[in-house]
Write a protein that holds these residues in place. Structure first.
Motif, mmCIF file in Angstrom:
data_model
loop_
_atom_site.group_PDB
_atom_site.id
_atom_site.type_symbol
_atom_site.label_atom_id
_atom_site.label_comp_id
_atom_site.label_asym_id
_atom_site.label_seq_id
_atom_site.Cartn_x
_atom_site.Cartn_y
_atom_site.Cartn_z
ATOM 1 N N CYS A 21 0.832 -1.200 0.000
ATOM 2 C CA CYS A 21 0.000 0.000 0.000
ATOM 3 C C CYS A 21 0.875 1.262 0.000
ATOM 4 N N THR A 22 0.229 2.406 -0.142
ATOM 5 C CA THR A 22 0.918 3.690 -0.247
ATOM 6 C C THR A 22 0.806 4.452 1.072
ATOM 7 N N HIS A 24 0.781 7.449 3.575
ATOM 8 C CA HIS A 24 0.590 8.898 3.570
ATOM 9 C C HIS A 24 0.713 9.420 4.988
ATOM 10 N N ASN A 49 2.554 11.922 0.367
ATOM 11 C CA ASN A 49 2.795 10.555 -0.074
ATOM 12 C C ASN A 49 4.261 10.271 0.224
ATOM 13 N N SER A 51 5.693 7.139 -0.036
ATOM 14 C CA SER A 51 6.043 5.810 -0.544
ATOM 15 C C SER A 51 7.475 5.835 -1.073
ATOM 16 N N ARG A 91 -3.187 4.862 1.775
ATOM 17 C CA ARG A 91 -4.109 5.554 0.870
ATOM 18 C C ARG A 91 -5.226 4.627 0.396
#
Length: 132
Positions: A21-22, A24, A49, A51, A91
Motif C-alpha cells: 500500500c501507499t 501517507h 505521499n 512511498s 491511501r
C-alpha cells in the motif's frame, strides 16, 4: 519518557509498505519547525505521499521525518518534526493511526492520578486512535 509517536510512525510505515500500500502522512503544516513547500497546505494541514517510489533520502528519526519530494515538478527538501505528524495511513484503505496534537503540559500537570489524567487530555498530550 520519550514519545512513542516516531516509533509507531516507523512501524506503521513498514507495515503499510510491506502490504503493498501507499503510506501517507497527515501533517500539521503550521507546527513550529515544519518545512513543506508553500501553497500545498490546506487549512493548515498537508497530506504527503511518502512511498519509496515518491520520495528520496527518507529518514524517520525520533526527532523528525525528512525527505526530498517533488511538488509541481520541483524538488523540495521537507522536514517534519515528529510531533507535527497527525496521522499515518494507507491511501488504499485508510488503515493506520491518528495522533492528537502534542503540546507541552502546563505547569503542575501530574499525569497518573484521575485529576492528572484529565489535565493531560485537556492539555493535548498524545492520545492514539486506530483508524479502521
Amino acid at each position: 519518557m520519550i514519545s512513542s509517536r516516531p516509533y509507531l510512525v516507523r512501524a506503521l510505515y513498514e507495515w503499510i509498505v510491506d502490504n503493498g500500500c501507499t503510506p501517507h502522512l497527515l501533517v500539521d503544516a503550521e507546527y513550529p519547525g515544519v518545512q513543506v513547500p508553500d501553497g500545498f497546505a490546506t487549512e493548515g494541514q498537508i497530506v504527503l505521499n511518502v512511498s519509496p517510489s515518491a520520495v528520496r533520502a527518507l529518514e524517520m528519526k525520533n526527532e523528525a521525518v525528512s525527505f526530498e519530494g517533488r511538488f509541481g515538478g520541483v524538488s523540495h527538501s521537507l522536514h517534519i518534526p515528529s510531533s507535527a505528524v497527525m496521522a499515518i495511513y494507507a491511501r488504499e484503505n485508510g488503515q493506520g493511526m491518528v495522533f492528537e496534537t502534542e503540546t507541552s503540559p502546563p505547569p503542575g500537570d501530574h499525569p497518573g492520578g484521575a485529576e492528572g489524567e484529565g489535565a493531560s487530555k485537556a492539555a493535548g498530550r498524545p492520545s492514539l486512535k486506530v483508524v479502521k
